[in-house]
Design a protein around this motif. Structure first.
Motif, PDB file in Angstrom:
ATOM      1  N   GLN A 166       0.820  -1.209   0.000  1.00  0.00           N
ATOM      2  CA  GLN A 166       0.000   0.000   0.000  1.00  0.00           C
ATOM      3  C   GLN A 166       0.853   1.258   0.000  1.00  0.00           C
ATOM      4  O   GLN A 166       0.394   2.325  -0.393  1.00  0.00           O
ATOM      5  CB  GLN A 166      -0.923  -0.008   1.227  1.00  0.00           C
ATOM      6  CG  GLN A 166      -1.915  -1.164   1.230  1.00  0.00           C
ATOM      7  CD  GLN A 166      -2.543  -1.403   2.582  1.00  0.00           C
ATOM      8  OE1 GLN A 166      -2.152  -0.797   3.587  1.00  0.00           O
ATOM      9  NE2 GLN A 166      -3.528  -2.288   2.632  1.00  0.00           N
ATOM     10  N   GLU A 167       2.097   1.148   0.465  1.00  0.00           N
ATOM     11  CA  GLU A 167       3.043   2.254   0.454  1.00  0.00           C
ATOM     12  C   GLU A 167       4.400   1.738  -0.018  1.00  0.00           C
ATOM     13  O   GLU A 167       4.733   0.573   0.173  1.00  0.00           O
ATOM     14  CB  GLU A 167       3.207   2.858   1.857  1.00  0.00           C
ATOM     15  CG  GLU A 167       1.976   3.557   2.393  1.00  0.00           C
ATOM     16  CD  GLU A 167       2.272   4.314   3.679  1.00  0.00           C
ATOM     17  OE1 GLU A 167       3.468   4.475   4.014  1.00  0.00           O
ATOM     18  OE2 GLU A 167       1.312   4.747   4.340  1.00  0.00           O
ATOM     19  N   GLN A 223      -0.318  -6.706   5.610  1.00  0.00           N
ATOM     20  CA  GLN A 223       0.057  -5.314   5.756  1.00  0.00           C
ATOM     21  C   GLN A 223      -1.086  -4.618   6.475  1.00  0.00           C
ATOM     22  O   GLN A 223      -2.245  -5.036   6.384  1.00  0.00           O
ATOM     23  CB  GLN A 223       0.386  -4.668   4.421  1.00  0.00           C
ATOM     24  CG  GLN A 223      -0.645  -4.787   3.329  1.00  0.00           C
ATOM     25  CD  GLN A 223      -0.105  -4.223   2.022  1.00  0.00           C
ATOM     26  OE1 GLN A 223       0.544  -3.183   1.975  1.00  0.00           O
ATOM     27  NE2 GLN A 223      -0.368  -4.929   0.933  1.00  0.00           N
ATOM     28  N   SER A 224      -0.748  -3.589   7.229  1.00  0.00           N
ATOM     29  CA  SER A 224      -1.737  -3.031   8.135  1.00  0.00           C
ATOM     30  C   SER A 224      -1.522  -1.540   8.345  1.00  0.00           C
ATOM     31  O   SER A 224      -0.382  -1.060   8.340  1.00  0.00           O
ATOM     32  CB  SER A 224      -1.666  -3.752   9.486  1.00  0.00           C
ATOM     33  OG  SER A 224      -2.540  -3.175  10.428  1.00  0.00           O
ATOM     34  N   GLN A 225      -2.632  -0.840   8.542  1.00  0.00           N
ATOM     35  CA  GLN A 225      -2.606   0.546   8.999  1.00  0.00           C
ATOM     36  C   GLN A 225      -3.452   0.683  10.268  1.00  0.00           C
ATOM     37  O   GLN A 225      -3.988   1.751  10.567  1.00  0.00           O
ATOM     38  CB  GLN A 225      -3.107   1.476   7.887  1.00  0.00           C
ATOM     39  CG  GLN A 225      -2.163   1.504   6.685  1.00  0.00           C
ATOM     40  CD  GLN A 225      -2.657   2.374   5.551  1.00  0.00           C
ATOM     41  OE1 GLN A 225      -3.810   2.269   5.142  1.00  0.00           O
ATOM     42  NE2 GLN A 225      -1.792   3.240   5.048  1.00  0.00           N
ATOM     43  N   LEU A 283       0.151   0.439  14.964  1.00  0.00           N
ATOM     44  CA  LEU A 283       1.097   1.502  14.642  1.00  0.00           C
ATOM     45  C   LEU A 283       1.551   2.243  15.890  1.00  0.00           C
ATOM     46  O   LEU A 283       2.717   2.649  15.994  1.00  0.00           O
ATOM     47  CB  LEU A 283       0.467   2.472  13.642  1.00  0.00           C
ATOM     48  CG  LEU A 283       0.142   1.869  12.266  1.00  0.00           C
ATOM     49  CD1 LEU A 283      -0.576   2.900  11.397  1.00  0.00           C
ATOM     50  CD2 LEU A 283       1.398   1.371  11.565  1.00  0.00           C
ATOM     51  N   THR A 342       3.125   4.918   9.666  1.00  0.00           N
ATOM     52  CA  THR A 342       1.759   5.006   9.127  1.00  0.00           C
ATOM     53  C   THR A 342       1.355   3.726   8.419  1.00  0.00           C
ATOM     54  O   THR A 342       0.213   3.607   7.962  1.00  0.00           O
ATOM     55  CB  THR A 342       1.651   6.182   8.144  1.00  0.00           C
ATOM     56  OG1 THR A 342       2.638   6.018   7.100  1.00  0.00           O
ATOM     57  CG2 THR A 342       1.900   7.507   8.855  1.00  0.00           C
ATOM     58  N   TRP A 343       2.291   2.780   8.321  1.00  0.00           N
ATOM     59  CA  TRP A 343       2.042   1.513   7.610  1.00  0.00           C
ATOM     60  C   TRP A 343       2.995   0.466   8.157  1.00  0.00           C
ATOM     61  O   TRP A 343       4.123   0.774   8.578  1.00  0.00           O
ATOM     62  CB  TRP A 343       2.285   1.710   6.115  1.00  0.00           C
ATOM     63  CG  TRP A 343       2.339   0.446   5.309  1.00  0.00           C
ATOM     64  CD1 TRP A 343       1.290  -0.182   4.705  1.00  0.00           C
ATOM     65  CD2 TRP A 343       3.504  -0.340   4.999  1.00  0.00           C
ATOM     66  NE1 TRP A 343       1.732  -1.314   4.051  1.00  0.00           N
ATOM     67  CE2 TRP A 343       3.076  -1.441   4.211  1.00  0.00           C
ATOM     68  CE3 TRP A 343       4.851  -0.223   5.318  1.00  0.00           C
ATOM     69  CZ2 TRP A 343       3.963  -2.392   3.744  1.00  0.00           C
ATOM     70  CZ3 TRP A 343       5.732  -1.186   4.863  1.00  0.00           C
ATOM     71  CH2 TRP A 343       5.279  -2.259   4.066  1.00  0.00           C
ATOM     72  N   ASP A 388       6.900   5.512   7.702  1.00  0.00           N
ATOM     73  CA  ASP A 388       6.046   6.704   7.763  1.00  0.00           C
ATOM     74  C   ASP A 388       5.963   7.377   6.398  1.00  0.00           C
ATOM     75  O   ASP A 388       5.535   8.522   6.285  1.00  0.00           O
ATOM     76  CB  ASP A 388       6.559   7.688   8.810  1.00  0.00           C
ATOM     77  CG  ASP A 388       7.961   8.221   8.498  1.00  0.00           C
ATOM     78  OD1 ASP A 388       8.502   7.925   7.400  1.00  0.00           O
ATOM     79  OD2 ASP A 388       8.535   8.943   9.344  1.00  0.00           O
TER      80      ASP A 388
END
Length: 310
Positions: A61-62, A124-126, A131, A152-153, A182
């Motif tokens: 995602q990032e 993967q997680s937010q 966090l 942030t991820w 981040d």
């Protein structure tokens, strides 16, 4: 070439010594408190139960910056490796740096066989709670005066009670690799629970103890032949004690900033003389080769490793 563990078991004369194979196994002691939540209950996916298996390509995602290069996807490999750009089915651990472009993180690179026990989970997680915990845990990993990390991820890969290739016992390992970012600053955490074995039988390990031969490797390899880190004790029996050691003073946790790297460690141990096979394509480092070393004193050295009580 590997020999099937079924063949090995047929060659063993005492069936009562085999142990409960093809089960998830059970650690001897409690899992390390350093592990972050994992499993289907928190939304994890899992790799297939197979020898030398891997996940499909996982798109992130990032972007994750690993020594100056941004990656948007990765693989979770059953043999204890999170890799960028390519799968890593190789089951024989090698000291870093590796020749060629092979960027990866190795919490415990060894010959895992989940057909005989355990699971390899990833997500993967937010999630805000995860966090926040990461931000707290990473604060000691930055120099005094630097802003504390605020991820942030995160990407969490967990090897839960995994068995070794050719296992004739119920010995299993639990460990975890966590990537956190981040958007600019990136970190890797290596977390260790119960470690009961170091070596599969294809690397001359004992089928009953999971020890001996060529033990597991831990650390990371940037893929540029310069930036890398061999966790002290890698490819020696001491690698089994990772759950009691740390570079932060927290038993079982190792943390590294990886978006840049100011220095590199000294020469790794001399590679073995294993024959080059299709399953060991990276056994290419000449014994005499010495990697380039920054003239600055290393910030991460064996002398800075804490040995923590159990």
């Amino acid at each position: 070439m590997k020999v099937s563990p079924i063949v090995v078991l047929l060659l063993l004369s005492h069936a009562e010594e085999w142990g409960p194979l093809r089960t998830s196994g059970a650690p001897v002691g409690p899992l390390g408190r350093v592990l972050y939540p994992f499993g289907p209950g928190v939304g994890d996916e899992a790799t297939h139960h197979e020898d030398d298996g891997t996940s499909p390509e996982i798109f992130l995602q990032e972007n994750f910056s690993f020594f100056g290069r941004a990656y948007r996807s990765l693989y979770v490999n059953n043999n204890g490796v999170v890799s960028f750009g390519t799968m890593v089915p190789e089951f024989t651990p090698q000291p870093f740096p590796l020749p060629g472009h092979h960027p990866f993180v190795a919490p415990y690179w060894a010959d895992v066989d989940t057909r005989l026990g355990g699971n390899v989970f990833y997500r993967q997680s937010q999630d805000a709670q995860l966090l926040a915990r990461l931000a707290q845990d990473l604060a000691p990993a930055v120099p005094p005066g630097d802003l504390p990390p605020q991820p942030t991820w995160a990407f969490v890969a967990t090897w839960d009670r995994v068995a070794y290739f050719g296992a004739a016992s119920d010995k299993v390992n639990t460990f975890q690799a966590v990537l956190a970012s981040d958007g600019v600053t990136c970190f890797v955490l290596l977390n260790y629970g119960d470690l009961q074995w170091t070596t599969g039988i294809a690397n001359q390990g004992d089928p009953h103890t999971g020890l001996g031969g060529i033990p597991a490797q831990a650390g990371f390899n940037s893929g540029d032949d310069v930036h890398y880190y061999n966790v002290p004790g890698s490819r020696t029996p001491a690698v089994q004690s990772l759950s009691h050691r740390s570079n932060l003073g927290v038993p079982g946790r190792w943390a590294f900033r990886v978006d840049h790297f100011e220095t590199t460690e000294g020469s790794p141990e001399t590679p073995g003389t294993l024959p080059k096979t299709p399953e060991a394509p990276w056994n290419l480092l000449p014994p005499h080769k010495t990697p380039s070393v920054s003239p600055k004193p290393p910030r991460i050295t064996e002398e800075q490793v804490y040995v923590c009580g159990s």
